[in-house]
Design an enzyme around this catalytic site. Structure first.
Site, PDB file in Angstrom:
ATOM      1  N   ARG A 257       0.819  -1.232   0.000  1.00 20.15           N
ATOM      2  CA  ARG A 257       0.000   0.000   0.000  1.00 20.15           C
ATOM      3  C   ARG A 257       0.842   1.266   0.000  1.00 20.15           C
ATOM      4  O   ARG A 257       0.415   2.332   0.459  1.00 20.15           O
ATOM      5  CB  ARG A 257      -0.951   0.031   1.197  1.00 20.15           C
ATOM      6  CG  ARG A 257      -1.968  -1.074   1.167  1.00 20.15           C
ATOM      7  CD  ARG A 257      -3.163  -0.741   2.045  1.00 20.15           C
ATOM      8  NE  ARG A 257      -4.088  -1.841   2.060  1.00 20.15           N
ATOM      9  CZ  ARG A 257      -4.048  -2.835   2.941  1.00 20.15           C
ATOM     10  NH1 ARG A 257      -3.139  -2.846   3.883  1.00 20.15           N
ATOM     11  NH2 ARG A 257      -4.925  -3.813   2.876  1.00 20.15           N
TER      12      ARG A 257
ATOM     13  N   LYS B  91       1.698  11.643 -10.923  1.00 22.65           N
ATOM     14  CA  LYS B  91       0.885  10.746 -11.772  1.00 22.65           C
ATOM     15  C   LYS B  91       1.727   9.528 -12.115  1.00 22.65           C
ATOM     16  O   LYS B  91       2.833   9.663 -12.649  1.00 22.65           O
ATOM     17  CB  LYS B  91       0.471  11.456 -13.068  1.00 22.65           C
ATOM     18  CG  LYS B  91      -0.725  12.376 -12.893  1.00 22.65           C
ATOM     19  CD  LYS B  91      -1.244  12.869 -14.232  1.00 22.65           C
ATOM     20  CE  LYS B  91      -2.455  13.771 -14.021  1.00 22.65           C
ATOM     21  NZ  LYS B  91      -2.899  14.406 -15.276  1.00 22.65           N
TER      22      LYS B  91
ATOM     23  N   GLU C 221       7.483  20.894 -23.863  1.00 23.26           N
ATOM     24  CA  GLU C 221       6.719  20.999 -22.610  1.00 23.26           C
ATOM     25  C   GLU C 221       7.083  22.291 -21.871  1.00 23.26           C
ATOM     26  O   GLU C 221       6.238  22.895 -21.210  1.00 23.26           O
ATOM     27  CB  GLU C 221       6.988  19.791 -21.695  1.00 23.26           C
ATOM     28  CG  GLU C 221       6.477  18.449 -22.225  1.00 23.26           C
ATOM     29  CD  GLU C 221       4.965  18.250 -22.049  1.00 23.26           C
ATOM     30  OE1 GLU C 221       4.283  19.143 -21.520  1.00 23.26           O
ATOM     31  OE2 GLU C 221       4.469  17.181 -22.463  1.00 23.26           O
TER      32      GLU C 221
ATOM     33  N   LYS D 177       4.620  23.982 -12.592  1.00 28.45           N
ATOM     34  CA  LYS D 177       3.829  22.753 -12.469  1.00 28.45           C
ATOM     35  C   LYS D 177       3.420  22.505 -11.022  1.00 28.45           C
ATOM     36  O   LYS D 177       2.264  22.161 -10.735  1.00 28.45           O
ATOM     37  CB  LYS D 177       4.607  21.553 -13.022  1.00 28.45           C
ATOM     38  CG  LYS D 177       3.827  20.256 -12.813  1.00 28.45           C
ATOM     39  CD  LYS D 177       4.140  19.163 -13.763  1.00 28.45           C
ATOM     40  CE  LYS D 177       3.156  18.014 -13.532  1.00 28.45           C
ATOM     41  NZ  LYS D 177       3.385  16.860 -14.352  1.00 28.45           N
TER      42      LYS D 177
ATOM     43  N   GLU E 248      -9.040  17.317 -10.544  1.00 29.60           N
ATOM     44  CA  GLU E 248     -10.502  17.253 -10.407  1.00 29.60           C
ATOM     45  C   GLU E 248     -11.165  18.607 -10.624  1.00 29.60           C
ATOM     46  O   GLU E 248     -12.383  18.706 -10.688  1.00 29.60           O
ATOM     47  CB  GLU E 248     -10.865  16.797  -8.973  1.00 29.60           C
ATOM     48  CG  GLU E 248     -10.511  15.376  -8.690  1.00 29.60           C
ATOM     49  CD  GLU E 248     -10.515  15.043  -7.196  1.00 29.60           C
ATOM     50  OE1 GLU E 248     -10.700  13.872  -6.870  1.00 29.60           O
ATOM     51  OE2 GLU E 248     -10.312  15.947  -6.355  1.00 29.60           O
TER      52      GLU E 248
ATOM     53  N   ARG F 290      -5.424  21.543 -12.930  1.00 24.21           N
ATOM     54  CA  ARG F 290      -4.312  20.717 -13.415  1.00 24.21           C
ATOM     55  C   ARG F 290      -4.502  20.402 -14.902  1.00 24.21           C
ATOM     56  O   ARG F 290      -3.538  20.230 -15.640  1.00 24.21           O
ATOM     57  CB  ARG F 290      -4.216  19.431 -12.577  1.00 24.21           C
ATOM     58  CG  ARG F 290      -3.009  18.596 -12.928  1.00 24.21           C
ATOM     59  CD  ARG F 290      -2.670  17.541 -11.887  1.00 24.21           C
ATOM     60  NE  ARG F 290      -1.472  16.834 -12.307  1.00 24.21           N
ATOM     61  CZ  ARG F 290      -0.737  16.062 -11.531  1.00 24.21           C
ATOM     62  NH1 ARG F 290      -1.076  15.881 -10.271  1.00 24.21           N
ATOM     63  NH2 ARG F 290       0.339  15.469 -12.007  1.00 24.21           N
TER      64      ARG F 290
ATOM     65  N   ASN G   2      -2.578  20.153 -19.760  1.00 21.64           N
ATOM     66  CA  ASN G   2      -2.802  19.322 -20.947  1.00 21.64           C
ATOM     67  C   ASN G   2      -2.899  20.127 -22.227  1.00 21.64           C
ATOM     68  O   ASN G   2      -3.286  19.588 -23.270  1.00 21.64           O
ATOM     69  CB  ASN G   2      -4.066  18.479 -20.768  1.00 21.64           C
ATOM     70  CG  ASN G   2      -3.800  17.334 -19.835  1.00 21.64           C
ATOM     71  OD1 ASN G   2      -2.870  16.567 -20.045  1.00 21.64           O
ATOM     72  ND2 ASN G   2      -4.569  17.258 -18.775  1.00 21.64           N
TER      73      ASN G   2
ATOM     74  N   HIS H 187      -2.182  18.582 -25.560  1.00 21.07           N
ATOM     75  CA  HIS H 187      -2.188  17.132 -25.380  1.00 21.07           C
ATOM     76  C   HIS H 187      -3.429  16.442 -25.942  1.00 21.07           C
ATOM     77  O   HIS H 187      -3.400  15.237 -26.167  1.00 21.07           O
ATOM     78  CB  HIS H 187      -2.029  16.769 -23.904  1.00 21.07           C
ATOM     79  CG  HIS H 187      -0.623  16.982 -23.396  1.00 21.07           C
ATOM     80  ND1 HIS H 187      -0.040  18.228 -23.342  1.00 21.07           N
ATOM     81  CD2 HIS H 187       0.318  16.113 -22.937  1.00 21.07           C
ATOM     82  CE1 HIS H 187       1.189  18.108 -22.858  1.00 21.07           C
ATOM     83  NE2 HIS H 187       1.434  16.842 -22.611  1.00 21.07           N
TER      84      HIS H 187
ATOM     85  N   HIS I 245      -2.085  13.707 -27.992  1.00 18.46           N
ATOM     86  CA  HIS I 245      -2.286  12.292 -27.638  1.00 18.46           C
ATOM     87  C   HIS I 245      -2.966  11.531 -28.766  1.00 18.46           C
ATOM     88  O   HIS I 245      -2.615  10.386 -29.072  1.00 18.46           O
ATOM     89  CB  HIS I 245      -3.151  12.164 -26.374  1.00 18.46           C
ATOM     90  CG  HIS I 245      -2.368  12.325 -25.111  1.00 18.46           C
ATOM     91  ND1 HIS I 245      -2.952  12.761 -23.943  1.00 18.46           N
ATOM     92  CD2 HIS I 245      -1.076  12.102 -24.830  1.00 18.46           C
ATOM     93  CE1 HIS I 245      -2.024  12.812 -23.003  1.00 18.46           C
ATOM     94  NE2 HIS I 245      -0.883  12.415 -23.512  1.00 18.46           N
TER      95      HIS I 245
ATOM     96  N   HIS J 265       6.945  12.382 -27.898  1.00 18.51           N
ATOM     97  CA  HIS J 265       5.818  12.996 -27.191  1.00 18.51           C
ATOM     98  C   HIS J 265       5.814  14.521 -27.365  1.00 18.51           C
ATOM     99  O   HIS J 265       4.792  15.121 -27.706  1.00 18.51           O
ATOM    100  CB  HIS J 265       5.876  12.613 -25.711  1.00 18.51           C
ATOM    101  CG  HIS J 265       4.812  13.261 -24.887  1.00 18.51           C
ATOM    102  ND1 HIS J 265       3.468  12.964 -25.037  1.00 18.51           N
ATOM    103  CD2 HIS J 265       4.875  14.231 -23.930  1.00 18.51           C
ATOM    104  CE1 HIS J 265       2.763  13.703 -24.191  1.00 18.51           C
ATOM    105  NE2 HIS J 265       3.598  14.478 -23.516  1.00 18.51           N
TER     106      HIS J 265
HETATM  107  N1  GLY Z   1       1.430  15.848 -17.377  1.00 15.24           N
HETATM  108  C1  GLY Z   1       0.235  16.452 -16.897  1.00 15.24           C
HETATM  109  C2  GLY Z   1       0.048  16.317 -15.431  1.00 15.24           C
HETATM  110  O1  GLY Z   1       0.938  15.882 -14.728  1.00 15.24           O
HETATM  111  O2  GLY Z   1      -1.007  16.622 -14.939  1.00 15.24           O
END
Ligand code: GLY
Length: 362
Positions: free
Chosen positions: A123, A145, A187, A229, A240, A244, A248, A251, A255, A268
């Site tokens: 965990r 992430k 980026e 960032k 959410e 954040r 993107n 992206h 993507h 990328h």
């Molecule tokens: N690469 C986008 C993020 O970390 O939210």
């Protein structure tokens, strides 16, 4: 050695990001300083290990760590459940417990698989991110992430799991190709374009120095990217609140393009570069941004030598279909982070398909 430090203030999961040249020689001491000791598994691949392994291993051994090197396949292939299971086996065999450390040494894929295993083994055990590509240093290693791929989608299985520390050594970047440095630079441009106009113009003035790895400009660009960032992740760690999601920018189209090419033809950052141009154009067509925002962005990316246009082999309808199935899409509605001005962005729900189609045709 001058050490830059950015603090990620994410409640109980707060952590330092150290940035410097040759900083990996101090990794053992820096880990001790935040209370990490005992067993340390370096998750890496053969290529990265041959280039940078000895230095990192020595720095850990000299501070008394029990070091284990766990190699995974090169590239995206390491982000599978099979590889995760092999890593769990290794950790169990070596009696890793929750006081032990997993150190991810490599690019974004290594950070993802190592982070995923660290998040789930018992965990959650201590994770230290040591990114070795510019792309991972300014993006993937920051913000927690972590994910593996499923045969039906990239990064489909994952979670948010903050590391205990991130260590960014610009010495690692010497072994990268100019193409990979450029890809990371895309980026960096993104952060300026969508969140910080002054930084965008700094990159516009200094991109040649950054690409040729001049210490001062490179360190500043990495530090600023991390700061930008981190401030976003602090406000919306779990992606959410539509904050954040601004990260993107470029992206949604990017993507879709990468997956249309089965992750082969484009790096990328190259896909993101093309994506930013089309998304800026979409913003202009929606009346959100003035034409100069699009022109300025295309100009900078083109000067840097990044691609800015879709090539003729791309099927536009297929691309739109892929966007409708993007993780950010909701009920088939395409959502995008769009620039309103240089340095200012907005997250838009339900971007009209006709506008996307019109922009992609240019
Ligand atoms: N690469 C986008 C993020 O970390 O939210």
């Amino acid at each position: 050695m001058h050490l830059r430090k950015v603090w990620a203030n994410i409640g109980k999961s707060s952590y330092p990001i150290y940035i410097g040249k040759g900083v990996c020689e101090s990794i053992g001491r820096l880990m001790r300083d935040i209370g990490l000791g005992g067993k340390c598994a370096i998750v890496t691949n053969r290529t990265v290990w041959n280039l940078h392994g000895d230095g990192v291993e020595d720095a850990l051994l000299s501070m008394g760590y029990d070091v284990y090197v766990l190699r995974v396949p090169d590239g995206e292939a390491c982000k599978s459940l099979d590889v995760a299971v092999q890593l769990y086996e290794e950790l169990i065999n070596r009696e890793f417990d929750r006081s032990s450390v997993i150190l991810a040494l490599g690019g974004g894929s290594i950070g993802d698989i190592a982070g995923f295993v660290a998040a789930t083994y018992m965990r959650g055990i201590n994770l230290v991110q040591v990114p070795t590509t510019l792309l991972a240093q300014v993006d993937a290693a920051i913000g927690g992430k972590v994910a593996i791929n499923h045969p039906r989608g990239k990064n489909l299985i994952g979670t948010f799991y903050q590391p205990r520390m991130v260590l960014i050594d610009i010495k690692f970047l010497k072994s990268l190709s100019t193409r990979d440095i450029r890809s990371g630079l895309a980026e960096i441009v993104k952060y300026g374009a969508i969140l910080n106009g002054d930084f965008f113009y700094f990159v516009k003035e200094n991109w040649e120095k950054i690409i040729s790895l001049r210490d001062r400009e490179l360190l500043y660009a990495i530090e600023m990217s991390c700061r930008i960032k981190v401030r976003i992740v602090e406000k919306d760690e779990r992606d959410e609140r539509g904050i954040r999601a601004l990260l993107n920018f470029g992206h949604t189209v990017g993507h879709a393009l990468e997956s249309a090419y089965h992750y082969s033809k484009l790096r990328h950052g190259e896909a993101v570069s093309i994506g930013m141009c089309y998304e800026a154009l979409i913003s202009v067509k929606m009346g959100l941004a003035k034409e100069h925002v699009y022109r300025e962005l295309v100009h900078v990316l083109e000067e840097i030598g990044l691609p800015v246009r879709l090539s003729d082999d791309v099927d536009l309808e297929e691309l739109i279909e892929r966007m409708r199935h993007d993780k950010k899409a909701l009920d088939g509605e395409i959502r995008m982070a769009l620039p309103k001005d240089i340095g200012e962005g907005i997250f838009v729900n339900n971007v009209p398909i006709e506008v996307i189609r019109e922009a992609l045709r240019i």
